[in-house]
Design an enzyme around this catalytic site. Structure first.
Site, PDB file in Angstrom:
ATOM      1  N   ASP A  86      12.191  84.602  26.141  1.00  0.00           N
ATOM      2  CA  ASP A  86      12.609  83.378  26.822  1.00  0.00           C
ATOM      3  C   ASP A  86      11.437  82.405  26.901  1.00  0.00           C
ATOM      4  OD1 ASP A  86      15.133  84.369  27.185  1.00  0.00           O
ATOM      5  OD2 ASP A  86      14.827  84.967  29.276  1.00  0.00           O
ATOM      6  N   LYS A 295      31.872  86.413  38.817  1.00  0.00           N
ATOM      7  CA  LYS A 295      30.670  85.892  39.474  1.00  0.00           C
ATOM      8  C   LYS A 295      30.898  84.405  39.766  1.00  0.00           C
ATOM      9  CE  LYS A 295      28.469  87.454  35.871  1.00  0.00           C
ATOM     10  NZ  LYS A 295      28.872  88.643  35.114  1.00  0.00           N
ATOM     11  N   ARG A 299      29.308  80.579  45.532  1.00  0.00           N
ATOM     12  CA  ARG A 299      30.494  81.014  46.300  1.00  0.00           C
ATOM     13  C   ARG A 299      30.617  82.534  46.363  1.00  0.00           C
ATOM     14  NH1 ARG A 299      35.390  77.831  43.676  1.00  0.00           N
ATOM     15  NH2 ARG A 299      34.171  78.182  41.762  1.00  0.00           N
ATOM     16  N   ASP A 323      14.628  80.155  40.500  1.00  0.00           N
ATOM     17  CA  ASP A 323      15.088  80.264  39.113  1.00  0.00           C
ATOM     18  C   ASP A 323      16.332  81.142  39.087  1.00  0.00           C
ATOM     19  OD1 ASP A 323      15.403  80.440  36.387  1.00  0.00           O
ATOM     20  OD2 ASP A 323      13.574  81.576  36.017  1.00  0.00           O
ATOM     21  N   THR A 325      17.863  82.039  36.360  1.00  0.00           N
ATOM     22  CA  THR A 325      17.924  82.800  35.107  1.00  0.00           C
ATOM     23  C   THR A 325      17.944  84.296  35.400  1.00  0.00           C
ATOM     24  OG1 THR A 325      16.597  81.074  34.049  1.00  0.00           O
ATOM     25  CG2 THR A 325      16.854  83.146  32.859  1.00  0.00           C
ATOM     26  N   ASP A 329      22.954  88.600  35.302  1.00  0.00           N
ATOM     27  CA  ASP A 329      22.662  89.905  34.704  1.00  0.00           C
ATOM     28  C   ASP A 329      22.260  90.910  35.772  1.00  0.00           C
ATOM     29  OD1 ASP A 329      23.165  88.915  32.155  1.00  0.00           O
ATOM     30  OD2 ASP A 329      21.104  88.240  31.901  1.00  0.00           O
ATOM     31  N   CYS A 359      16.633  88.196  43.050  1.00  0.00           N
ATOM     32  CA  CYS A 359      16.319  87.739  41.693  1.00  0.00           C
ATOM     33  C   CYS A 359      16.004  86.256  41.646  1.00  0.00           C
ATOM     34  CB  CYS A 359      17.488  88.070  40.761  1.00  0.00           C
ATOM     35  SG  CYS A 359      17.353  87.368  39.106  1.00  0.00           S
ATOM     36  N   GLY A 364      11.536  83.642  36.020  1.00  0.00           N
ATOM     37  CA  GLY A 364      11.664  84.563  34.899  1.00  0.00           C
ATOM     38  C   GLY A 364      12.872  85.452  35.075  1.00  0.00           C
TER      39      GLY A 364
END
EC number: 2.7.1.15
Length: 382
Positions: A86, A295, A299, A323, A325, A329, A359, A364
């Site tokens: 990334d 997901k 909300r 972030d 990102t 996942d 997260c 990152g």
């Protein structure tokens, strides 16, 4: 969905960093396994390959005698998918057409939906295997090292010479939102027409299998079919390829996990509110997918099980969003870990919400994946 065996891990457990056994070297694999936790798979015992995962030993390399197994009750999380480098650029806003703007900062970090989810499983102290491809380049080394440091087993990660490692340009705005452009590279090329018996065997021995859509659908279909034949649950994250999902693949999927945007795109239906999302989910129920995990960003999330009332989960607020990102996942992988450990569906949603909240507070993708202790501490405070 088949019955899944449960195991509870305490964040204080120390065995994860101490137990070592040995895999036989596969002639086509250029990348070694993570040394912290390896399952026993010697070439002298190929007839018992279905017993790979329950057998652990301590420092088997120091004695020629068969090690004494330590009995455990869990089977691993197996993630089959993409690995990207990334390339982050931090900007105040997206450039307009024909405009050049300056980035405030830039760096390259390991990512890709498959690698992200595998790293999440590893950091949550759950035995995790990653099946994927990288190129024989610096980006491939970056991803390999990141996964190894996260505790992921890499016996089934291949380095290919005919394609570069996949990469993504992540345009990170000041409010934590991002726009991403992906170059498939080794994720989309050089896969064998038929996956090896070794790769399919690790799938059949899994406790749960996670797929995404940044690798060829033919690979996902082979994996899902092998898992289904062995009674292993399959979760398909809908993120990645901007194309319909084939009915053949959906036939082998136990849980489909899109975000609301992906759900709308795949069904051709509006998903602006919960009622619309519920109607869109029914379309997948009619295609044979009994459970849809949606997901919903700020909300929260919802699990739709055919014939039952949806289970809703609100977000667990983050102190500051740096972030987003990898947040999706993290959510999907954390849900999978909780599910294979035998938690209830509602508990799985809460566990995943807490992991995703942690997260988004770190920049990152793989670097932001939380450890189990942090997730449990956050749950205790909410």
């Amino acid at each position: 969905m088949s019955a899944m065996r449960a195991v509870a891990f305490s964040p204080s457990n120390q065995w994860y960093d101490k137990i070592q056994t040995h895999f036989s070297n596969h002639p086509n694999r250029a990348i070694n396994t993570n040394p912290h936790l390896q399952f026993n798979n010697t070439t002298q015992n190929q007839s018992n390959r279905r017993n790979l995962f329950p057998c652990f030993s301590t420092d088997a390399s120091k004695t020629p005698n068969p090690p004494t197994p330590l009995t455990i009750t869990n089977s691993p999380l197996v993630v089959v998918g993409s690995a990207n480098a990334d390339i982050y650029v931090e900007i105040d806003r997206l450039p307009k057409e024909g405009e050049t703007i300056s980035a405030k900062n830039g760096q390259t970090l390991a990512g890709g939906k498959g690698a992200n989810q595998a790293a999440c499983g590893g950091k949550l102290s759950y035995p995790t295997y990653f099946v994927g491809q990288v190129g024989e380049d610096a980006h491939g080394k970056l991803i390999t090292e990141a996964l190894q440091s996260g505790g992921v087993h890499l016996d089934h990660l291949s380095a290919v010479s005919a394609a570069p490692t996949g990469h993504a340009v992540v345009m990170l705005q000041s409010d934590g939102q991002n726009s991403i452009i992906i170059v498939g590279g080794a994720n989309m090329h050089c896969w064998p027409e038929k996956l090896s018996d070794e790769d399919l065997e690790v799938v059949r021995n899994a406790g749960i299998v996670l797929l995404q859509r940044e690798i060829p659908e033919s690979v996902n279909t082979q994996v899902a079919k092998a898992a289904k034949s062995a009674g292993v649950p399959v979760i398909l994250d809908a993120g990645g390829m901007d194309a319909p999902i084939s009915q053949e693949l959906l036939n082998f999927v136990d849980i489909l996990s899109p975000n609301e945007t992906e759900l709308g795109r795949l069904t051709g239906m509006p998903t602006e509110n919960f009622e619309q999302i519920s109607h869109a989910v029914v379309k997948f129920h009619k295609m044979g997918v009994k459970q849809v995990l949606v997901k919903l960003g700020s909300r929260g999330s919802a699990l739709f099980v055919e014939g039952e009332e949806p289970i809703k989960q609100s977000v667990i607020s983050a102190a500051k969003v740096l972030d987003t990102t990898g947040a999706g996942d993290t959510f999907t992988a954390s849900f999978a870990v909780a599910l294979v450990e035998g938690k209830s569906k509602r508990e799985c949603l809460r566990f995943a919400a807490a992991a995703a909240s942690l997260c988004v507070q770190v920049k990152g993708a793989i670097p932001s994946m939380p450890e189990r202790k942090s997730v449990l501490n956050l749950l205790q405070s909410h």
